[in-house]
Design a protein around this motif. Structure first.
Motif, short mmCIF file in Angstrom:
data_model
loop_
_atom_site.label_atom_id
_atom_site.label_comp_id
_atom_site.label_asym_id
_atom_site.label_seq_id
_atom_site.Cartn_x
_atom_site.Cartn_y
_atom_site.Cartn_z
N GLU A 173 0.83 -1.21 0.00
CA GLU A 173 0.00 0.00 0.00
C GLU A 173 0.87 1.27 0.00
O GLU A 173 0.59 2.22 -0.73
CB GLU A 173 -0.92 -0.04 1.23
CG GLU A 173 -1.85 1.14 1.40
CD GLU A 173 -2.99 1.21 0.39
OE1 GLU A 173 -2.94 0.52 -0.63
OE2 GLU A 173 -3.92 2.00 0.64
N PHE A 174 1.95 1.25 0.80
CA PHE A 174 2.87 2.41 0.78
C PHE A 174 3.41 2.60 -0.64
O PHE A 174 3.44 3.72 -1.16
CB PHE A 174 4.06 2.17 1.74
CG PHE A 174 3.98 2.97 3.02
CD1 PHE A 174 3.84 4.35 3.01
CD2 PHE A 174 4.09 2.34 4.26
CE1 PHE A 174 3.79 5.10 4.19
CE2 PHE A 174 4.03 3.07 5.45
CZ PHE A 174 3.88 4.45 5.41
N GLU A 175 3.81 1.49 -1.27
CA GLU A 175 4.35 1.60 -2.63
C GLU A 175 3.29 2.12 -3.59
O GLU A 175 3.55 3.01 -4.40
CB GLU A 175 4.87 0.23 -3.09
CG GLU A 175 5.41 0.27 -4.51
CD GLU A 175 6.14 -1.00 -4.91
OE1 GLU A 175 7.37 -1.03 -4.78
OE2 GLU A 175 5.48 -1.98 -5.32
N ARG A 176 2.07 1.56 -3.49
CA ARG A 176 0.98 1.98 -4.39
C ARG A 176 0.69 3.48 -4.26
O ARG A 176 0.36 4.15 -5.22
CB ARG A 176 -0.27 1.16 -4.04
CG ARG A 176 -1.39 1.21 -5.06
CD ARG A 176 -2.59 0.38 -4.60
NE ARG A 176 -3.28 0.95 -3.47
CZ ARG A 176 -4.13 1.97 -3.53
NH1 ARG A 176 -4.41 2.52 -4.67
NH2 ARG A 176 -4.73 2.43 -2.43
N LEU A 177 0.84 4.01 -3.04
CA LEU A 177 0.53 5.43 -2.80
C LEU A 177 1.70 6.34 -3.15
O LEU A 177 1.63 7.55 -2.94
CB LEU A 177 0.10 5.63 -1.35
CG LEU A 177 -1.23 4.95 -1.00
CD1 LEU A 177 -1.46 4.94 0.50
CD2 LEU A 177 -2.39 5.62 -1.71
N GLY A 178 2.78 5.76 -3.64
CA GLY A 178 3.87 6.59 -4.18
C GLY A 178 5.10 6.71 -3.32
O GLY A 178 6.00 7.50 -3.66
N ALA A 179 5.20 5.95 -2.21
CA ALA A 179 6.42 6.02 -1.39
C ALA A 179 7.62 5.59 -2.24
O ALA A 179 7.49 4.72 -3.10
CB ALA A 179 6.29 5.12 -0.16
N PHE A 180 8.77 6.20 -1.99
CA PHE A 180 9.97 5.87 -2.80
C PHE A 180 10.86 4.86 -2.11
O PHE A 180 11.80 4.35 -2.72
CB PHE A 180 10.76 7.15 -3.14
CG PHE A 180 11.55 7.70 -1.97
CD1 PHE A 180 10.94 8.43 -0.97
CD2 PHE A 180 12.91 7.44 -1.86
CE1 PHE A 180 11.65 8.92 0.11
CE2 PHE A 180 13.65 7.93 -0.78
CZ PHE A 180 13.01 8.67 0.21
N SER A 181 10.58 4.57 -0.85
CA SER A 181 11.39 3.59 -0.10
C SER A 181 10.63 3.26 1.18
O SER A 181 9.65 3.95 1.54
CB SER A 181 12.78 4.15 0.23
OG SER A 181 12.64 5.29 1.05
#
Ligand code: KIV
Length: 269
Positions: A173-181
């Motif tokens: 979910e973090f990745e899907r929402l645009g987190a870079f790491s």
């Protein structure tokens, strides 16, 4: 001349693809930032652990936005060639979108290139808004110290299959929402490995085993300034506590013996 090129956000995915591990260390002041600036460490984190390492509190819950902003400004001034992440402290993004965005604005204007956010549940809308506003977000899951009271202490997280499924879902979910790491703290090595393999963004571990894309340690722990703190994952690279006491004691002995300052260390009229 700095030993490494300053990282940019696109470099994080390239580093994952090239399997070149990322090295992150916390930093809170300009003296250590000056030292780290000349090191091969890739990126610095002004963690909310500042509440403990710099202010003597017993948890990170005492940190606030102003505290992190002041430390961020000090580090940014002395390490201009390092990618700098600042922690969003306890409840800073839990008082509504406007308050959250004001906290983030304060940290970015203080010199942070990215902000770190503990937990995704209840933060999804804000994380999307932040990433869509062009502010890089580093997620933090596993043992998120701001949740110490809910966890009943600083304990290894995600031991059961159910908790591991939830951790993987949160990471995606973090990745899907645009987190870079993503930072993964104190979780079993096999689930950390699985998450690192499932994500296109790099996973930086602390107490998460070796099969992740990088490692982070708290500066004072790495340098051995915290002699009573010996979690399983910690490797000390210096016995800073004893070495610094030794230096202060030698200064004291020289002053008491009248051997400091010498003639060469004194101004002549
Ligand atoms: O605040 C901090 O120092 C951290 C690291 C342990 C990742 O969040």
């Amino acid at each position: 001349m700095p030993k490494t090129k300053k990282l940019t956000v696109p470099d994080f995915k390239s580093r994952k693809l090239s399997r070149e591990k990322l090295v992150m260390v916390t930093c809170y002041d300009s003296s250590f930032a000056r030292v780290l600036e000349e090191s091969t460490v890739d990126l610095l984190l002004v963690g909310d652990s500042a509440a403990m390492t710099m202010h003597g509190h017993d948890s990170t819950i005492q940190a606030d936005v102003e505290m992190i902003a002041i430390h961020t400004m000090a580090v940014a001034r002395a390490a201009p060639n390092k990618f700098l992440v600042a922690d969003l402290p306890f409840l800073a993004i839990r008082k509504g979108m406007l308050a959250g965005m004001e906290a983030i604005e304060r940290l970015v204007k203080a010199g942070a290139h990215a902000v770190k956010i503990e937990g995704i549940r209840g933060n999804a809308e804000l994380v999307r808004h932040v990433t869509e506003s062009g502010i890089p977000v580093m997620g933090h899951l596993g043992l998120t110290p701001q949740f110490v009271n809910a966890f009943g202490g600083m304990k290894v997280q995600a031991k059961s299959a159910e908790e591991q499924d939830r951790l993987l879902a949160d990471a995606l979910e973090f990745e899907r929402l645009g987190a870079f790491s993503l930072v993964l703290e104190c979780v079993p090595a096999d689930i950390a490995k699985k998450i690192a393999a499932a994500l296109a963004i790099p996973v930086i571990g602390i107490g998460a085993g070796v099969d992740v894309d990088g490692q982070v340690l708290v500066l004072q722990d790495l340098l051995g300034f915290n002699p009573g703190f010996k979690p399983k994952f910690l490797r000390q690279y210096l016995n800073g506590y004893e070495q610094f006491i030794g230096a202060f004691d030698r200064f004291g002995a020289d002053v008491r013996a009248g051997t400091y300052p010498s003639k060469e260390e004194s101004y002549q009229g």
